[in-house]
Design an enzyme around this catalytic site. Structure first.
Site, PDB file in Angstrom:
ATOM      1  CG  ASP A  31      -1.957   0.879   1.086  1.00 24.16           C
ATOM      2  OD1 ASP A  31      -1.889   2.185   0.957  1.00 24.16           O
ATOM      3  OD2 ASP A  31      -3.236   0.389   1.277  1.00 24.16           O
ATOM      4  CG  LEU A  33       1.083   3.845   3.996  1.00 23.38           C
ATOM      5  CD1 LEU A  33       1.756   4.381   5.055  1.00 23.38           C
ATOM      6  CD2 LEU A  33      -0.224   3.300   4.518  1.00 23.38           C
ATOM      7  N   GLY A  36      -5.300   4.757   2.408  1.00 25.09           N
ATOM      8  CA  GLY A  36      -5.532   4.075   3.634  1.00 25.09           C
ATOM      9  C   GLY A  36      -4.735   4.525   5.109  1.00 25.09           C
ATOM     10  CD  GLN A  75      -9.822   8.005  -8.408  1.00 26.70           C
ATOM     11  OE1 GLN A  75     -10.350   8.354  -7.401  1.00 26.70           O
ATOM     12  NE2 GLN A  75     -10.579   7.648  -9.440  1.00 26.70           N
ATOM     13  CE1 TYR A 140     -13.409   3.336  -9.163  1.00 27.36           C
ATOM     14  CE2 TYR A 140     -15.663   3.128  -9.590  1.00 27.36           C
ATOM     15  CZ  TYR A 140     -14.686   2.841  -9.061  1.00 27.36           C
ATOM     16  OH  TYR A 140     -14.544   1.719  -7.883  1.00 27.36           O
ATOM     17  NE  ARG A 207     -25.699   4.968  -6.462  1.00 26.25           N
ATOM     18  CZ  ARG A 207     -26.573   5.521  -7.208  1.00 26.25           C
ATOM     19  NH1 ARG A 207     -27.632   5.023  -7.835  1.00 26.25           N
ATOM     20  NH2 ARG A 207     -26.129   6.582  -7.873  1.00 26.25           N
ATOM     21  CD  GLU A 265     -20.399  15.592 -16.255  1.00 25.95           C
ATOM     22  OE1 GLU A 265     -20.344  15.359 -17.513  1.00 25.95           O
ATOM     23  OE2 GLU A 265     -19.917  16.468 -15.745  1.00 25.95           O
ATOM     24  N   GLY A 266     -22.217  11.577 -13.968  1.00 30.94           N
ATOM     25  CA  GLY A 266     -21.641  10.479 -13.949  1.00 30.94           C
ATOM     26  C   GLY A 266     -22.196   9.743 -13.024  1.00 30.94           C
TER      27      GLY A 266
END
Length: 308
Positions: A31, A33, A36, A75, A140, A207, A265-266
């Site tokens: 990681d 960092l 996290g 990301q 994404y 969701r 948006e998105g």
């Protein structure tokens, strides 16, 4: 079994690390960092602070020689991907390619990849199954889907086994409202600090919320099942954002008074993933109801708030 986990001090992966150690596996965490918290890292895990794009990653995987790699480093913010698509692609696509190259060289047997419901885009039908067309609405979504193709081709060319898990909306303890941005942790942060929660759109968007411990169990199941397959990991239930916030207000004994702002948006309007195949082939089942998961999450953050 020796297992290496990328992003292992992050929200979801740190819980997976804890579970694997509980099951007496040998765990290596990689990681950088950037998001996290090292405080989430188990003292029984071996830790490397390194970025996926760092050349030293090859040496680490070569020297550690794990049997399985679980890939969570990413990301993960939709809005960040829209503002900076190049950065989003560098981390999620190029980072995965670098990891796959290291895996190939080291002879890793299997990769478990954390993908996302964002790959599907606007649903043509609900619930969305794994055969639904892939038409992302955000960069994404593209950057989470593209590595799936790379993983599959590496499997074909080099014999790498894999399981791809497409997560619904994950929530739970350790989620950072300032960093990873899950709506549950953001709402809790606002409510505990006496601030007005913000709902984008009219709040009637839905969701499929799944508790982090159910995600953990899906990853554990994938250690030995789901060869060369893709699975939706979800509760297969629709909940509106209004319903979600109302439930949390009741648990925390706070008034329901959100501020409504224009939809972003998105963002997908409605989302619900069909988990039938995962239940059948991974021998996995989500165990937490939304109320139970929210209660456990709210209690966790309320305790932290009281201690602060």
């Amino acid at each position: 079994m020796k297992i290496l986990i990328t992003g292992g001090v992050g929200f979801i992966a740190s819980h997976i690390v804890d579970k694997l150690i509980e099951l007496n596996h040998s765990v290596i965490v990689v990681d950088n960092l950037s998001n996290g918290k090292k405080s989430h890292l188990s003292l029984r895990a071996k830790f490397y602070q390194v970025d996926l794009l760092d050349e030293s990653l090859h040496d680490i995987i070569q020297n550690e020689s794990p049997e399985i790699v679980i890939h969570h480093a990413a990301q993960i913010d939709v809005q960040t991907s829209l503002r900076n698509p190049s950065f989003d692609a560098t981390v999620n696509i190029n980072g995965t390619i670098q990891l796959l190259e290291a895996i190939k060289t080291a002879g890793v047997r299997k990769m478990i990849y954390a993908s996302s419901a964002a790959v599907y885009g606007t649903p043509l039908y609900l619930p969305v199954n794994e055969n639904h067309p892939v038409q992302p609405l955000s960069f994404y979504g593209i950057s989470k889907h593209t590595p799936e193709h790379y993983i599959q081709v590496y499997s074909t060319l080099y014999g790498l086994d894999y399981t791809i898990l497409r997560y619904a909306n994950v929530y739970g303890t350790r989620q950072d409202p300032q960093g990873e941005g899950g709506v549950v942790s953001i709402f809790i942060d606002k409510l505990l600090n006496g601030e007005q929660p913000i709902i984008y759109g009219d709040g009637e968007q839905t969701r499929d919320f799944i508790y982090v411990q159910d995600i953990v169990e899906a990853n554990v199941a994938a250690l030995s099942r789901g060869s060369r397959s893709i699975y939706n990991i979800s509760c297969n239930q629709q909940t509106t954002v209004n319903e979600l916030l109302l439930s949390m207000c009741r648990i925390l004994n706070q008034p329901y008074a959100p501020e409504y702002k224009p939809a972003r948006e998105g963002d997908i309007v409605n989302s619900c993933l069909d988990n039938t195949t995962a239940i059948k082939e991974l021998n996995w089942l989500p165990k937490y109801s939304l109320q139970d998961g929210l209660r456990e999450t709210c209690e966790y953050y309320y305790k932290l708030y009281q201690e602060a």
